[in-house]
Design a protein around this motif. Sequence first.
Motif, PDB file in Angstrom:
ATOM      1  N   LEU A  17      -8.336  42.182   5.181  1.00  0.00           N
ATOM      2  CA  LEU A  17      -6.883  42.206   5.022  1.00  0.00           C
ATOM      3  C   LEU A  17      -6.403  43.631   4.754  1.00  0.00           C
ATOM      4  N   PHE A  18      -7.203  44.410   4.038  1.00  0.00           N
ATOM      5  CA  PHE A  18      -6.908  45.836   3.907  1.00  0.00           C
ATOM      6  C   PHE A  18      -6.921  46.505   5.277  1.00  0.00           C
ATOM      7  N   GLY A  19      -7.869  46.119   6.121  1.00  0.00           N
ATOM      8  CA  GLY A  19      -7.910  46.658   7.474  1.00  0.00           C
ATOM      9  C   GLY A  19      -6.640  46.356   8.254  1.00  0.00           C
ATOM     10  N   VAL A  20      -6.148  45.125   8.133  1.00  0.00           N
ATOM     11  CA  VAL A  20      -4.876  44.780   8.788  1.00  0.00           C
ATOM     12  C   VAL A  20      -3.765  45.673   8.273  1.00  0.00           C
ATOM     13  N   GLN A  21      -3.725  45.884   6.969  1.00  0.00           N
ATOM     14  CA  GLN A  21      -2.703  46.731   6.358  1.00  0.00           C
ATOM     15  C   GLN A  21      -2.813  48.165   6.844  1.00  0.00           C
ATOM     16  N   GLU A  22      -4.033  48.665   7.022  1.00  0.00           N
ATOM     17  CA  GLU A  22      -4.227  50.011   7.556  1.00  0.00           C
ATOM     18  C   GLU A  22      -3.709  50.123   8.990  1.00  0.00           C
ATOM     19  N   LEU A  23      -3.849  49.049   9.740  1.00  0.00           N
ATOM     20  CA  LEU A  23      -3.432  49.064  11.143  1.00  0.00           C
ATOM     21  C   LEU A  23      -1.932  48.898  11.319  1.00  0.00           C
ATOM     22  N   PHE A  24      -1.345  47.953  10.577  1.00  0.00           N
ATOM     23  CA  PHE A  24       0.019  47.535  10.873  1.00  0.00           C
ATOM     24  C   PHE A  24       0.973  47.548   9.679  1.00  0.00           C
ATOM     25  N   GLY A  25       0.491  47.917   8.494  1.00  0.00           N
ATOM     26  CA  GLY A  25       1.354  47.909   7.327  1.00  0.00           C
ATOM     27  C   GLY A  25       1.241  46.600   6.564  1.00  0.00           C
ATOM     28  N   PRO A  26       2.092  46.408   5.539  1.00  0.00           N
ATOM     29  CA  PRO A  26       1.988  45.232   4.668  1.00  0.00           C
ATOM     30  C   PRO A  26       2.023  43.918   5.437  1.00  0.00           C
ATOM     31  N   ILE A  27       1.240  42.954   4.961  1.00  0.00           N
ATOM     32  CA  ILE A  27       1.158  41.634   5.574  1.00  0.00           C
ATOM     33  C   ILE A  27       2.316  40.774   5.084  1.00  0.00           C
ATOM     34  N   GLU A  28       2.912  40.028   6.028  1.00  0.00           N
ATOM     35  CA  GLU A  28       4.102  39.240   5.717  1.00  0.00           C
ATOM     36  C   GLU A  28       3.891  37.789   6.146  1.00  0.00           C
ATOM     37  N   THR A  29       4.762  36.936   5.700  1.00  0.00           N
ATOM     38  CA  THR A  29       4.874  35.535   6.136  1.00  0.00           C
ATOM     39  C   THR A  29       3.525  34.852   6.301  1.00  0.00           C
ATOM     40  N   VAL A  30       2.806  34.750   5.199  1.00  0.00           N
ATOM     41  CA  VAL A  30       1.483  34.118   5.207  1.00  0.00           C
ATOM     42  C   VAL A  30       1.620  32.605   5.101  1.00  0.00           C
ATOM     43  N   SER A  31       0.836  31.896   5.914  1.00  0.00           N
ATOM     44  CA  SER A  31       0.764  30.446   5.822  1.00  0.00           C
ATOM     45  C   SER A  31      -0.677  30.036   6.098  1.00  0.00           C
ATOM     46  N   ALA A  32      -1.210  29.119   5.281  1.00  0.00           N
ATOM     47  CA  ALA A  32      -2.611  28.740   5.469  1.00  0.00           C
ATOM     48  C   ALA A  32      -2.866  27.318   5.009  1.00  0.00           C
ATOM     49  N   VAL A  66     -10.727  27.783   5.577  1.00  0.00           N
ATOM     50  CA  VAL A  66      -9.365  28.334   5.671  1.00  0.00           C
ATOM     51  C   VAL A  66      -8.985  28.531   7.137  1.00  0.00           C
ATOM     52  N   VAL A  67      -7.830  28.027   7.486  1.00  0.00           N
ATOM     53  CA  VAL A  67      -7.212  28.334   8.773  1.00  0.00           C
ATOM     54  C   VAL A  67      -5.799  28.788   8.456  1.00  0.00           C
ATOM     55  N   GLY A  68      -5.472  30.026   8.795  1.00  0.00           N
ATOM     56  CA  GLY A  68      -4.174  30.562   8.399  1.00  0.00           C
ATOM     57  C   GLY A  68      -3.583  31.509   9.419  1.00  0.00           C
ATOM     58  N   THR A  69      -2.319  31.805   9.220  1.00  0.00           N
ATOM     59  CA  THR A  69      -1.604  32.768  10.063  1.00  0.00           C
ATOM     60  C   THR A  69      -0.798  33.714   9.186  1.00  0.00           C
ATOM     61  N   PHE A  70      -0.458  34.863   9.755  1.00  0.00           N
ATOM     62  CA  PHE A  70       0.369  35.838   9.063  1.00  0.00           C
ATOM     63  C   PHE A  70       1.006  36.752  10.100  1.00  0.00           C
ATOM     64  N   ARG A  71       1.902  37.596   9.635  1.00  0.00           N
ATOM     65  CA  ARG A  71       2.482  38.648  10.478  1.00  0.00           C
ATOM     66  C   ARG A  71       2.365  39.978   9.749  1.00  0.00           C
ATOM     67  N   ALA A  72       2.217  41.038  10.523  1.00  0.00           N
ATOM     68  CA  ALA A  72       2.218  42.395   9.990  1.00  0.00           C
ATOM     69  C   ALA A  72       2.873  43.285  11.033  1.00  0.00           C
ATOM     70  N   ASP A  73       4.041  43.827  10.685  1.00  0.00           N
ATOM     71  CA  ASP A  73       4.816  44.657  11.610  1.00  0.00           C
ATOM     72  C   ASP A  73       5.061  43.952  12.937  1.00  0.00           C
ATOM     73  N   GLY A  74       5.330  42.654  12.869  1.00  0.00           N
ATOM     74  CA  GLY A  74       5.639  41.884  14.067  1.00  0.00           C
ATOM     75  C   GLY A  74       4.429  41.381  14.822  1.00  0.00           C
ATOM     76  N   VAL A  75       3.239  41.818  14.463  1.00  0.00           N
ATOM     77  CA  VAL A  75       2.019  41.367  15.126  1.00  0.00           C
ATOM     78  C   VAL A  75       1.530  40.090  14.432  1.00  0.00           C
ATOM     79  N   ARG A  76       1.276  39.061  15.212  1.00  0.00           N
ATOM     80  CA  ARG A  76       0.775  37.812  14.652  1.00  0.00           C
ATOM     81  C   ARG A  76      -0.715  37.950  14.334  1.00  0.00           C
ATOM     82  N   GLY A  77      -1.115  37.346  13.208  1.00  0.00           N
ATOM     83  CA  GLY A  77      -2.513  37.376  12.825  1.00  0.00           C
ATOM     84  C   GLY A  77      -3.030  36.005  12.482  1.00  0.00           C
TER      85      GLY A  77
END
Length: 330
Positions: free
Chosen positions: A185-200, A214-225
Motif C-alpha cells: 500500500l505504501f508502494g501504491v502511495q509512492e506511485l499515485f499518492g494517497p489511497i482513497e475510497t477503500v471498500s473491502a 480479503v477482496v477489496g477495491t480502492f482508488r488513488a489519483d483516479g486509478v482503480r486498485g
Amino acid sequence: MIQIGIVGCGVIGNRLADAIADHDRYELAAACDLDADRAEELAADHGTDRTATTTDHETLVGIDELDAVYVGVPPLAHREVVADALAADRHVICEKPIAADAETGRELAALEAETDRVTAVNLPFRYTPGFVRLRELVAAGEIGDPRRVELRFRFPEWPREWQDVAWLESRAQGGPLREVGTHFLFGVQELFGPIETVSADVGYSGPDTYEDDVVGTFRADGVRGTIDLLCDHEGDEENAITVVGDEASLSLTEWYRLVRDRGREGETTLVDERGDTVADLLTEFASAVDGDGGDLVSFAEATRVQEALDAVHASEGDRVRPGADGGGAP
C-alpha cells in the motif's frame, strides 16, 4: 559514529544489528528486549558490552552517549517507545507499520512535527531497485495510461514459520495486511499518492485473530486498485504489485523482481536484484542526522498508509470463517 540502540531484538532487530555492524557510520551502543537473554545474545553477537543491555526501554533511551534509537517492538508498543525516545532527544527509526491504527500514527506524526530530531519509518520500497524502477517507468509513461493497480497476497501459513511470534496472529496488531500489505500500500502511495475510497470484504481466521481472506477495491489519483489476499491454503507464498497500463504492464514479484509485459511481444525482466535496503535506509538516515537531507519515509507518510489499512479492516469486521475457534490458523 552514530551511537544507536535497538529496542526489540527479534528477527528484524537482528537484521538491523547486522546492517549496523556492516555500516561505517554506526555503532551498536545498546540493546533492549523484554527477554533479557535475547538482548544479551544480540549484544554479544555484535561486540556490544553486556552491561549495555536492558529489559526496560526507558533505561536504554536515557543512555547519555546514545544518538539514535531503532524501534522494533510490536505495533501496539510503538507510541510509548517512540515518544520516550524523542523526549530523551534521540533520533528515531521506527519499524513499519507506524502503529496498530491511524489514530496512533497521527499522534506520532504530531510528535514528529514538534521535534528537530530525525525520524524515519522502515518502508524499504523507497530504496528497492525493482520498485524504484517501476515508479520511474510509470511516471515516464512507459506503460501508457495507468488503468489498474493490483495487489495480490498468498500465505499458505500465517504467521510464517520463521516469524514465530504470537502477536502476529492477533487482530489488534498483527495480520498479513499490517505486516506485509503495508509495504505494498505504501508502494501504491509512492506511485499515485494517497489511497482513497477503500471498500473491502474481509474474513477473519477467528473472533480475535488475523484477516485470512480479503477482496477489496480502492482508488488513488483516479486509478482503480484491487486487493486480493488469502491465507491458510495449499500453494506457494506470493506477494505482488502490478500496474496495468493501456500499452504494457509492470509487475514487482518476490519483493524485488520487476517484469514488463507487452502482451504479444512477451515479458521482459527489467530488474532482478534485491539491493540492500536496510543499508540504504541507514545511509539516508545518517545524511539527515548530518544535516545533509536524506530520503526518508516520514511518520506522516506512513500514517497515510495506515489510514488505508484501517479502512480495509473497517469495511467488514465481523465475518469469521465458519468453524474457526479464534485460536489462529487451523
